[in-house]
Scaffold this motif. Structure first.
Motif, mmCIF file in Angstrom:
data_model
loop_
_atom_site.group_PDB
_atom_site.id
_atom_site.type_symbol
_atom_site.label_atom_id
_atom_site.label_comp_id
_atom_site.label_asym_id
_atom_site.label_seq_id
_atom_site.Cartn_x
_atom_site.Cartn_y
_atom_site.Cartn_z
ATOM 1 N N ILE A 65 0.832 -1.205 0.000
ATOM 2 C CA ILE A 65 0.000 0.000 0.000
ATOM 3 C C ILE A 65 0.864 1.251 0.000
ATOM 4 C CG2 ILE A 65 -1.682 1.357 1.303
ATOM 5 C CD1 ILE A 65 -2.799 -1.335 2.346
ATOM 6 N N VAL A 66 1.797 1.345 0.955
ATOM 7 C CA VAL A 66 2.529 2.606 1.121
ATOM 8 C C VAL A 66 3.531 2.865 0.001
ATOM 9 C CG1 VAL A 66 2.244 2.702 3.617
ATOM 10 C CG2 VAL A 66 4.252 1.551 2.658
ATOM 11 N N LEU A 67 4.019 1.799 -0.651
ATOM 12 C CA LEU A 67 5.029 2.005 -1.690
ATOM 13 C C LEU A 67 4.503 1.821 -3.112
ATOM 14 C CD1 LEU A 67 8.192 0.339 -0.124
ATOM 15 C CD2 LEU A 67 7.523 2.747 -0.119
ATOM 16 N N HIS A 68 3.391 1.100 -3.271
ATOM 17 C CA HIS A 68 2.959 0.787 -4.630
ATOM 18 C C HIS A 68 1.497 1.107 -4.912
ATOM 19 C CE1 HIS A 68 6.839 -1.088 -5.156
ATOM 20 N NE2 HIS A 68 6.626 -1.832 -4.085
ATOM 21 N N GLU A 69 0.785 1.674 -3.957
ATOM 22 C CA GLU A 69 -0.614 2.037 -4.189
ATOM 23 C C GLU A 69 -0.707 3.079 -5.296
ATOM 24 O OE1 GLU A 69 -4.833 2.129 -3.354
ATOM 25 O OE2 GLU A 69 -3.223 0.743 -2.849
ATOM 26 N N ARG A 70 -1.593 2.843 -6.255
ATOM 27 C CA ARG A 70 -1.796 3.820 -7.317
ATOM 28 C C ARG A 70 -2.641 4.973 -6.799
ATOM 29 N NH1 ARG A 70 -3.115 0.068 -12.678
ATOM 30 N NH2 ARG A 70 -1.114 -1.050 -12.701
ATOM 31 N N GLY A 71 -2.285 6.167 -7.214
ATOM 32 C CA GLY A 71 -3.036 7.330 -6.777
ATOM 33 C C GLY A 71 -2.501 7.904 -5.476
ATOM 34 N N HIS A 72 -3.215 8.878 -4.971
ATOM 35 C CA HIS A 72 -2.771 9.650 -3.822
ATOM 36 C C HIS A 72 -3.002 8.890 -2.511
ATOM 37 C CE1 HIS A 72 -1.989 13.070 -1.240
ATOM 38 N NE2 HIS A 72 -3.193 12.962 -0.709
ATOM 39 N N VAL A 73 -2.019 8.935 -1.627
ATOM 40 C CA VAL A 73 -2.162 8.459 -0.255
ATOM 41 C C VAL A 73 -1.883 9.655 0.648
ATOM 42 C CG1 VAL A 73 -1.318 6.902 1.538
ATOM 43 C CG2 VAL A 73 -1.435 6.115 -0.830
ATOM 44 N N ALA A 74 -2.847 10.043 1.457
ATOM 45 C CA ALA A 74 -2.681 11.218 2.314
ATOM 46 C C ALA A 74 -1.466 11.030 3.224
ATOM 47 C CB ALA A 74 -3.939 11.437 3.152
ATOM 48 N N PRO A 75 -0.653 12.071 3.406
ATOM 49 C CA PRO A 75 0.552 11.944 4.228
ATOM 50 C C PRO A 75 0.298 11.393 5.624
ATOM 51 C CG PRO A 75 0.657 13.966 2.968
ATOM 52 C CD PRO A 75 -0.710 13.394 2.740
ATOM 53 N N ARG A 76 -0.768 11.828 6.284
ATOM 54 C CA ARG A 76 -1.042 11.319 7.636
ATOM 55 C C ARG A 76 -1.405 9.832 7.581
ATOM 56 N NH1 ARG A 76 -1.740 15.348 11.606
ATOM 57 N NH2 ARG A 76 -1.619 17.453 10.697
ATOM 58 N N ALA A 77 -2.148 9.438 6.551
ATOM 59 C CA ALA A 77 -2.478 8.020 6.396
ATOM 60 C C ALA A 77 -1.202 7.216 6.158
ATOM 61 C CB ALA A 77 -3.454 7.837 5.238
ATOM 62 N N GLU A 78 -0.307 7.756 5.334
ATOM 63 C CA GLU A 78 0.965 7.094 5.073
ATOM 64 C C GLU A 78 1.740 6.888 6.367
ATOM 65 O OE1 GLU A 78 3.762 8.151 1.578
ATOM 66 O OE2 GLU A 78 4.585 9.234 3.310
#
Length: 222
Positions: A65-78
């Motif tokens: 998820i954190v390295l290969h998820e397509r699209g935006h991942v919110a910084p706090r979620a990361e």
């Protein structure tokens, strides 16, 4: 920078030893950890080599998820995903290994969260450290090896190894990675007794020799 001062007992549990490797992409953490593992095993030490994220089956899913998820991942979620991986990893891998007297060699730990999410993502170094410390439940490294490398050189190494295939963090701009590098160096200056800073542009054999000298002193290997 002076060599780290060896504590009289493991800071993590009083039994095993916890050694982390930090640095930017392409700095050679995997290569140095592999060589150090072989050397320690040759000296009769039980070694657990692991990484964050991804050191457990759950961690592998979080890593995806954190390295290969397509699209935006919110910084706090990361940041919270990294913390979740850390909490599970420490409880199920790191702490048990230390309790039975093993040497844990780990690719990335709390300092990476502070550098990447706290500083480079702008979430606040102290806030991320607080969350990470809570997730780690008090388990801290006895030694942190910081493999310091020019950002441009690191990217060239990654490209040579994998072509133009980068994960979400590797794909960030050079300014982002320079911010990460400077954050690591600032942490090393603030905690010289824990950090060993090594010029990762040196030949791999020379880097490994520096690391082995520090680890020898820490573990009492003649």
């Amino acid at each position: 920078m002076p060599e780290p001062t060896a504590p009289t007992a493991s800071a993590a549990t009083g039994r095993g030893w916890f050694i982390t490797l930090e640095g930017g992409d392409g700095a050679g953490k995997t290569t140095q950890a592999e060589r150090l593992e072989q050397w320690l095993e040759a000296h009769g030490r039980q070694v657990i080599r692991t990484r964050e994220p991804g050191g457990t089956p759950l961690g592998q899913r979080i890593r995806e998820i954190v390295l290969h998820e397509r699209g935006h991942v919110a910084p706090r979620a990361e940041a919270l995903l990294y913390a979740a991986d850390r909490a599970h990893h420490v409880e199920t891998v790191v702490r048990p290994a230390l309790a039975r007297g093993a040497v844990v060699l780990q690719d990335r730990y709390i300092d990476s969260s502070v550098a990447y999410q706290g500083v480079a993502r702008g979430l606040g170094a102290e806030q991320i450290r607080t969350v990470s410390d809570w997730a780690a439940d008090g388990v801290t490294p006895d030694l942190t090896v910081l493999l310091d490398l020019d950002v441009t050189v690191g990217r060239a190494r990654v490209t040579a190894a994998r072509g133009d295939v980068f994960d979400r963090l590797e794909s960030e701009a050079a300014t982002f990675h320079e911010t990460v590098r400077q954050a690591f160096l600032a942490m090393a200056r603030a905690e010289p007794d824990r950090f060993l800073v090594v010029d990762a542009a040196e030949p791999a054999d020379a880097v490994q020799e520096r690391v082995r000298v520090a680890v020898s002193g820490l573990l009492g290997i003649a």
